[in-house]
Design an enzyme around this catalytic site. Sequence first.
Site, PDB file in Angstrom:
ATOM      1  N   VAL A 110      -5.241   5.468   5.865  1.00 62.73           N
ATOM      2  CA  VAL A 110      -4.601   4.288   5.276  1.00 62.73           C
ATOM      3  C   VAL A 110      -5.161   4.005   3.890  1.00 62.73           C
ATOM      4  O   VAL A 110      -6.372   3.947   3.690  1.00 62.73           O
ATOM      5  CB  VAL A 110      -4.786   3.050   6.174  1.00 62.73           C
ATOM      6  CG1 VAL A 110      -4.084   1.832   5.559  1.00 62.73           C
ATOM      7  CG2 VAL A 110      -4.212   3.328   7.566  1.00 62.73           C
ATOM      8  N   LYS A 111      -4.262   3.785   2.942  1.00 62.61           N
ATOM      9  CA  LYS A 111      -4.645   3.480   1.571  1.00 62.61           C
ATOM     10  C   LYS A 111      -4.831   1.975   1.373  1.00 62.61           C
ATOM     11  O   LYS A 111      -3.953   1.174   1.714  1.00 62.61           O
ATOM     12  CB  LYS A 111      -3.570   3.975   0.603  1.00 62.61           C
ATOM     13  CG  LYS A 111      -3.542   5.480   0.407  1.00 62.61           C
ATOM     14  CD  LYS A 111      -2.542   5.830  -0.686  1.00 62.61           C
ATOM     15  CE  LYS A 111      -2.635   7.286  -1.086  1.00 62.61           C
ATOM     16  NZ  LYS A 111      -1.703   7.614  -2.179  1.00 62.61           N
ATOM     17  N   ILE A 112      -5.967   1.617   0.800  1.00 62.68           N
ATOM     18  CA  ILE A 112      -6.268   0.238   0.418  1.00 62.68           C
ATOM     19  C   ILE A 112      -6.769   0.276  -1.021  1.00 62.68           C
ATOM     20  O   ILE A 112      -7.550   1.152  -1.385  1.00 62.68           O
ATOM     21  CB  ILE A 112      -7.320  -0.391   1.351  1.00 62.68           C
ATOM     22  CG1 ILE A 112      -6.769  -0.504   2.779  1.00 62.68           C
ATOM     23  CG2 ILE A 112      -7.751  -1.766   0.847  1.00 62.68           C
ATOM     24  CD1 ILE A 112      -7.744  -1.080   3.785  1.00 62.68           C
TER      25      ILE A 112
END
Length: 346
Positions: free
Chosen positions: A128-130
């Site tokens: 997941v990209k944050i």
Amino acid sequence: MTETTPTALWNDSSTLHELETAIGWGAVGATCNPVIALAAIRADLPRWQARIAEIAAERPTATESQVGWQVVEEVSVEAARLLEPAFDAHGGRNGRLSMQTDPRFHRDPAALVAQAEHFASLAPNIIVKIPATKVGLEAIEEATYRGVSINVTVSFTVPQTVASGEAIERGLKRREAEGLDVSTMGPVVTLMVGRLDDWLKDVVKRDDLPVDPDHLEWAGVAAFKETYRIFRERGLRARPLAAAYRNQLQWTEVVGGDIVISPPFGWQEQFEASGHDPEPRIDLPVAPDILASLSTIPDFVRAYAVDGMTPAEFDTFGATLKTLRQFLEADAELDAIVRDVLVPAP
């Protein structure tokens, strides 16, 4: 490269035919963001328009955004299936499909963490990209602690990558302190090398700075090499990932380390067709005269020095603002695609 060095190739696209081809070239992962997801949907638009209509019928009270993000989830899960063999072979370190949290949540760490957990539940090999913003750092640590593998994004500078790597490290250590497993997690910290170059070119033009244009092609490479050096020096377990390619140096000059490179598919085609087998150069420093030239640009100094910016300053760095705006615009464009199905023009 993928056979003779520890450098891993990921595909900067979730479009199925591109990902399938990249896997044939040795790719063991893929990245996605609002712009990439939008491109994947447009590449097969009639199919996804039909699916939008089905989702709207299944969820009669859903907003345009909710319908659009369900499509993004389905695009991502479909691509993730192609990577399952690599995921199994690499024990979770590779074989992952990146899904990016909604950029409209960039001010809300709790919303980022909740969406990260939701995305991670969609398939075992989701990462997941944050974003590497002040709020994002808080979410990165907490999501890591909750067992989500993170791909840090909206990241262009050494201060951002190091702060993000340390946030991931804190999350991993919190898990370990509670006896929770981290062995199958595969966090990475992206440095968008080409977007740093883009921003510095804007600054040089805006401020009329006398910098050799050729030297501007090295800024992202220099920042990535420094990130890699500091990560090893500090024992940070996340791998640096180079993305947002603009030139061949961002391939040839970073190969060789335990890193990930994620060129757009078009750049992969060029690299594959070149027949060039790059030698390991990640540990070779950028030439002193090039660094001296780049260091006449204040924003390069901020980007290259590990203490060049505070987390609060990450949010107002020019490349951060430009990229967040682009991602937010892609959200709006996806909403418009959904709107054309739900409320067609008469």
